[in-house]
Design a protein around this motif. Structure first.
Motif, PDB file in Angstrom:
ATOM      1  N   VAL A 188      21.800 -54.190   3.197  1.00 27.57           N
ATOM      2  CA  VAL A 188      22.509 -52.944   2.879  1.00 27.57           C
ATOM      3  C   VAL A 188      22.914 -52.920   1.407  1.00 27.57           C
ATOM      4  O   VAL A 188      22.730 -51.916   0.712  1.00 27.57           O
ATOM      5  CB  VAL A 188      23.743 -52.774   3.797  1.00 27.57           C
ATOM      6  CG1 VAL A 188      24.620 -51.626   3.331  1.00 27.57           C
ATOM      7  CG2 VAL A 188      23.313 -52.579   5.234  1.00 27.57           C
ATOM      8  N   LEU A 189      23.448 -54.041   0.887  1.00 30.28           N
ATOM      9  CA  LEU A 189      23.884 -54.093  -0.506  1.00 30.28           C
ATOM     10  C   LEU A 189      22.712 -53.988  -1.475  1.00 30.28           C
ATOM     11  O   LEU A 189      22.820 -53.342  -2.518  1.00 30.28           O
ATOM     12  CB  LEU A 189      24.679 -55.378  -0.765  1.00 30.28           C
ATOM     13  CG  LEU A 189      26.025 -55.470  -0.044  1.00 30.28           C
ATOM     14  CD1 LEU A 189      26.690 -56.801  -0.340  1.00 30.28           C
ATOM     15  CD2 LEU A 189      26.935 -54.319  -0.405  1.00 30.28           C
ATOM     16  N   VAL A 190      21.568 -54.602  -1.134  1.00 27.83           N
ATOM     17  CA  VAL A 190      20.372 -54.478  -1.975  1.00 27.83           C
ATOM     18  C   VAL A 190      19.924 -53.020  -2.022  1.00 27.83           C
ATOM     19  O   VAL A 190      19.605 -52.484  -3.087  1.00 27.83           O
ATOM     20  CB  VAL A 190      19.241 -55.402  -1.465  1.00 27.83           C
ATOM     21  CG1 VAL A 190      17.908 -55.045  -2.097  1.00 27.83           C
ATOM     22  CG2 VAL A 190      19.590 -56.852  -1.723  1.00 27.83           C
ATOM     23  N   PHE A 191      19.928 -52.355  -0.865  1.00 30.74           N
ATOM     24  CA  PHE A 191      19.543 -50.943  -0.825  1.00 30.74           C
ATOM     25  C   PHE A 191      20.481 -50.097  -1.674  1.00 30.74           C
ATOM     26  O   PHE A 191      20.040 -49.262  -2.464  1.00 30.74           O
ATOM     27  CB  PHE A 191      19.520 -50.425   0.615  1.00 30.74           C
ATOM     28  CG  PHE A 191      19.158 -48.978   0.712  1.00 30.74           C
ATOM     29  CD1 PHE A 191      17.833 -48.591   0.776  1.00 30.74           C
ATOM     30  CD2 PHE A 191      20.131 -47.997   0.720  1.00 30.74           C
ATOM     31  CE1 PHE A 191      17.480 -47.252   0.842  1.00 30.74           C
ATOM     32  CE2 PHE A 191      19.798 -46.651   0.790  1.00 30.74           C
ATOM     33  CZ  PHE A 191      18.465 -46.284   0.855  1.00 30.74           C
ATOM     34  N   LEU A 192      21.798 -50.309  -1.517  1.00 30.13           N
ATOM     35  CA  LEU A 192      22.776 -49.526  -2.293  1.00 30.13           C
ATOM     36  C   LEU A 192      22.640 -49.788  -3.789  1.00 30.13           C
ATOM     37  O   LEU A 192      22.739 -48.855  -4.595  1.00 30.13           O
ATOM     38  CB  LEU A 192      24.198 -49.854  -1.837  1.00 30.13           C
ATOM     39  CG  LEU A 192      24.635 -49.268  -0.501  1.00 30.13           C
ATOM     40  CD1 LEU A 192      26.014 -49.793  -0.120  1.00 30.13           C
ATOM     41  CD2 LEU A 192      24.633 -47.757  -0.537  1.00 30.13           C
ATOM     42  N   THR A 193      22.403 -51.038  -4.178  1.00 29.80           N
ATOM     43  CA  THR A 193      22.236 -51.373  -5.590  1.00 29.80           C
ATOM     44  C   THR A 193      21.023 -50.662  -6.169  1.00 29.80           C
ATOM     45  O   THR A 193      21.093 -50.083  -7.263  1.00 29.80           O
ATOM     46  CB  THR A 193      22.104 -52.900  -5.761  1.00 29.80           C
ATOM     47  OG1 THR A 193      23.325 -53.512  -5.318  1.00 29.80           O
ATOM     48  CG2 THR A 193      21.870 -53.274  -7.217  1.00 29.80           C
ATOM     49  N   GLY A 241      21.767 -47.639  -8.693  1.00 32.12           N
ATOM     50  CA  GLY A 241      21.402 -48.043 -10.044  1.00 32.12           C
ATOM     51  C   GLY A 241      22.330 -49.053 -10.685  1.00 32.12           C
ATOM     52  O   GLY A 241      22.187 -49.372 -11.860  1.00 32.12           O
ATOM     53  N   TYR A 242      23.300 -49.574  -9.962  1.00 34.22           N
ATOM     54  CA  TYR A 242      24.164 -50.613 -10.485  1.00 34.22           C
ATOM     55  C   TYR A 242      24.583 -51.532  -9.349  1.00 34.22           C
ATOM     56  O   TYR A 242      24.516 -51.174  -8.182  1.00 34.22           O
ATOM     57  CB  TYR A 242      25.391 -50.056 -11.219  1.00 34.22           C
ATOM     58  CG  TYR A 242      26.082 -48.916 -10.517  1.00 34.22           C
ATOM     59  CD1 TYR A 242      27.016 -49.150  -9.529  1.00 34.22           C
ATOM     60  CD2 TYR A 242      25.788 -47.587 -10.841  1.00 34.22           C
ATOM     61  CE1 TYR A 242      27.644 -48.113  -8.870  1.00 34.22           C
ATOM     62  CE2 TYR A 242      26.419 -46.543 -10.201  1.00 34.22           C
ATOM     63  CZ  TYR A 242      27.344 -46.814  -9.229  1.00 34.22           C
ATOM     64  OH  TYR A 242      27.960 -45.781  -8.591  1.00 34.22           O
ATOM     65  N   SER A 243      25.035 -52.731  -9.694  1.00 34.95           N
ATOM     66  CA  SER A 243      25.363 -53.741  -8.693  1.00 34.95           C
ATOM     67  C   SER A 243      26.559 -53.305  -7.839  1.00 34.95           C
ATOM     68  O   SER A 243      27.596 -52.892  -8.376  1.00 34.95           O
ATOM     69  CB  SER A 243      25.695 -55.068  -9.385  1.00 34.95           C
ATOM     70  OG  SER A 243      25.998 -56.049  -8.436  1.00 34.95           O
TER      71      SER A 243
END
Length: 118
Positions: free
Chosen positions: A103-108, A112-114
């Motif tokens: 989920v965090l990889v998708f959101l990043t 466009g930012y960590s």
């Protein structure tokens, strides 16, 4: 790309345990918060567990929150991200989501930012 968010078994066990300890108040808390957890993240937006759809074009802001033991200098217990849309909010919690890294990889990638919880 589409990510289906899975809630962890530990989350449901914790809810069951605390419901036995604190009763109706916690059941109501669970029912309200469970509705703002994401079910599906895709290129157009997020669908919550209640079925409400939030589009990325409606994203207004996001906040990180951290639960710390022993004050601000203590160790981190858990954290979450709240995404605020014009149509409502979505809660990305580090404890209840089983596939949090995905989920965090998708959101990043999408934002466009960590993005990291607390």
């Amino acid at each position: 790309m589409k990510v289906v968010v899975k809630l962890s078994a530990g989350y449901y066990l914790a809810i069951a345990f605390f419901c036995a300890m604190w009763g109706l108040g916690l059941i109501l808390h669970f029912l309200v918060n469970n509705r703002v957890f994401p079910r599906i993240l895709d290129e157009e937006g997020i669908t919550t567990r209640s079925g409400k759809r939030h589009l990325w074009t409606d994203l207004v802001n996001w906040e990180r929150h951290r639960l710390v033991a022993g004050g601000s200098g203590g160790f981190r217990i858990t954290g979450n991200i709240t995404l605020f849309f014009k149509t409502g909010k979505v809660l990305i919690g580090s404890f209840p989501i089983q596939n949090l890294n995905e989920v965090l990889v998708f959101l990043t990638k999408r934002l466009g930012y960590s993005v990291t919880p607390g």
